[in-house]
Design a protein around this motif. Sequence first.
Motif, mmCIF file in Angstrom:
data_model
loop_
_atom_site.group_PDB
_atom_site.id
_atom_site.type_symbol
_atom_site.label_atom_id
_atom_site.label_comp_id
_atom_site.label_asym_id
_atom_site.label_seq_id
_atom_site.Cartn_x
_atom_site.Cartn_y
_atom_site.Cartn_z
ATOM 1 N N ASP A 1 0.805 -1.220 0.000
ATOM 2 C CA ASP A 1 0.000 0.000 0.000
ATOM 3 C C ASP A 1 0.840 1.273 0.000
ATOM 4 O O ASP A 1 0.300 2.382 0.088
ATOM 5 C CB ASP A 1 -0.949 0.006 1.202
ATOM 6 C CG ASP A 1 -0.204 -0.053 2.539
ATOM 7 O OD1 ASP A 1 1.029 -0.206 2.537
ATOM 8 O OD2 ASP A 1 -0.882 0.046 3.591
ATOM 9 N N PRO B 1 2.686 4.422 -1.393
ATOM 10 C CA PRO B 1 2.410 5.209 -2.610
ATOM 11 C C PRO B 1 3.493 5.121 -3.668
ATOM 12 O O PRO B 1 3.230 5.422 -4.847
ATOM 13 C CB PRO B 1 2.262 6.639 -2.078
ATOM 14 C CG PRO B 1 2.951 6.637 -0.744
ATOM 15 C CD PRO B 1 2.738 5.265 -0.189
ATOM 16 N N TRP C 1 4.639 2.657 -5.201
ATOM 17 C CA TRP C 1 4.428 1.644 -6.239
ATOM 18 C C TRP C 1 3.565 2.147 -7.394
ATOM 19 O O TRP C 1 3.509 1.507 -8.447
ATOM 20 C CB TRP C 1 3.834 0.375 -5.632
ATOM 21 C CG TRP C 1 4.657 -0.087 -4.471
ATOM 22 C CD1 TRP C 1 4.249 -0.259 -3.187
ATOM 23 C CD2 TRP C 1 6.062 -0.366 -4.477
ATOM 24 N NE1 TRP C 1 5.310 -0.643 -2.391
ATOM 25 C CE2 TRP C 1 6.427 -0.708 -3.160
ATOM 26 C CE3 TRP C 1 7.044 -0.352 -5.469
ATOM 27 C CZ2 TRP C 1 7.730 -1.046 -2.807
ATOM 28 C CZ3 TRP C 1 8.343 -0.684 -5.127
ATOM 29 C CH2 TRP C 1 8.679 -1.021 -3.804
ATOM 30 N N ALA C 2 2.913 3.304 -7.243
ATOM 31 C CA ALA C 2 2.151 3.878 -8.356
ATOM 32 C C ALA C 2 3.063 4.272 -9.508
ATOM 33 O O ALA C 2 2.599 4.402 -10.651
ATOM 34 C CB ALA C 2 1.354 5.091 -7.874
ATOM 35 N N MET C 3 4.338 4.448 -9.229
ATOM 36 C CA MET C 3 5.307 4.844 -10.261
ATOM 37 C C MET C 3 6.235 3.690 -10.660
ATOM 38 O O MET C 3 7.278 3.924 -11.263
ATOM 39 C CB MET C 3 6.148 6.023 -9.748
ATOM 40 C CG MET C 3 5.350 7.280 -9.493
ATOM 41 S SD MET C 3 4.582 7.901 -11.023
ATOM 42 C CE MET C 3 6.044 8.363 -11.953
ATOM 43 N N THR D 1 6.639 -0.258 -12.452
ATOM 44 C CA THR D 1 6.065 -1.237 -13.373
ATOM 45 C C THR D 1 6.945 -2.472 -13.397
ATOM 46 O O THR D 1 8.180 -2.365 -13.336
ATOM 47 C CB THR D 1 5.962 -0.652 -14.794
ATOM 48 O OG1 THR D 1 5.178 0.544 -14.755
ATOM 49 C CG2 THR D 1 5.342 -1.642 -15.760
#
Length: 437
Positions: free
Chosen positions: A249, A251, A253-255, A257
């Motif tokens: 959770d 943040p 990891w939103a950036m 791939t």
Amino acid sequence: MTPTPDTPREWLTHLYRTAVERAQPARQLAAHLPPPPRGRTVVVGAGKAAGAMAHALEAAWPAQAPLSGCVVTRYGHTPPRPPGVPPRIDVLEAAHPVPDAAGVHAAQRLLASVQGLGPDDLVIALISGGGSALLGLPVPGLDLPGLQAITRALLASGASIHEMNVVRKHLSRIQGGRLALAAAPAPVWTLAISDVPGDDPAVIASGPTVADASTDADALAVLDRYGIALPPAVRADLAAGRHETPKPDHPRWAMCTVRLIATPHAALQAAAAEVERLGLRAYVLGDALEGESREVARVHAGLARYALQGRGPLRPPCVILSGGETTVTVRAPAQAPGQRPRGGRAAEFALGLALALDGAPGVWALAADTDGIDGTEDNAGAFVTPDTLARARALGLSARDHLDRHDSYGFFAALDDLLVTGPTHTNVNDFRALWLR
């Protein structure tokens, strides 16, 4: 010329090479690359395939686009650089499976290389099996000799790769997603070659650029399960949760791939397709088989015997294929001075298979590690033939004694039945093929 089913040893080797070729970075990596960013592109990476992955990236990346960085691979696993491709990524080497000072230095260089990046920059992480040992940067309170002792104990304990990497992530300053945190705010694009059952990116090389759901308590439970000692200060830190990794959770990891460019399943399917191309049936038992090498071998032998009796779903002539990562729990009797157990999990599987088959006619087999190195020796694996035990007895060798001493290497070396390929520059775990005629 393609070997035919009339030449068992050569044909089994051909199937192994077919599986390995399917996992070569030069064939797979380019299709998974992102476009160049507006800013810089920094490459980091670790694993037995890291050198080959770096060379494939250099060949595929636009010549006018900035590219720099460094990766670390096992000693002797750096392939020749492709002709005409200018070097832009440094390839370092370090020890595997027990970390050394070169691995500490490599981890420090990787962390330093991602410092100071911005949102317009890009980090490409090249991750493959073996990276856990190659990035040996212990947490505060744990020195390199202490990390080496823990690693050796884990390797001898029979712990699964998932269990070992849970420990490694919580005793490392770079694994378990910490490398990706260090690269913020730059996006991270991870290209991985899987060598683990289930293909979980968090397990491959202990996941330096992906989220980690395991906890300090999980790591401590693994160490206690296998009776592995820790320095008191490190045990206290784990018990207090002071070495927690970034969780799913977070943040960050939103950036980030992740792309898997090669897997054990794809490699086994390539071998199965080659079997069927030559007119035989192929049965893939799975790409995630785990357990003690000799016990997994016993199961394979039972399936082969059942099929040769005309019973069950397998119909000879056929080839049984399987992958995964077995384990070897070292419980050898006292060795003579200067001796040590010799042989990795593939050769131990082969020796266990030979004993379980007990000279059954019509079965030839190969068990090998797809990275070309079985454990710490110079072989990829070993062959089993219907007369393996008979030839051993003629030389005065006891297969059971060699298995009890974990000396599968010495056993198959005496029979000239080792498969020696050298490093293959990729790693999709174990490859096992039983040809039933």
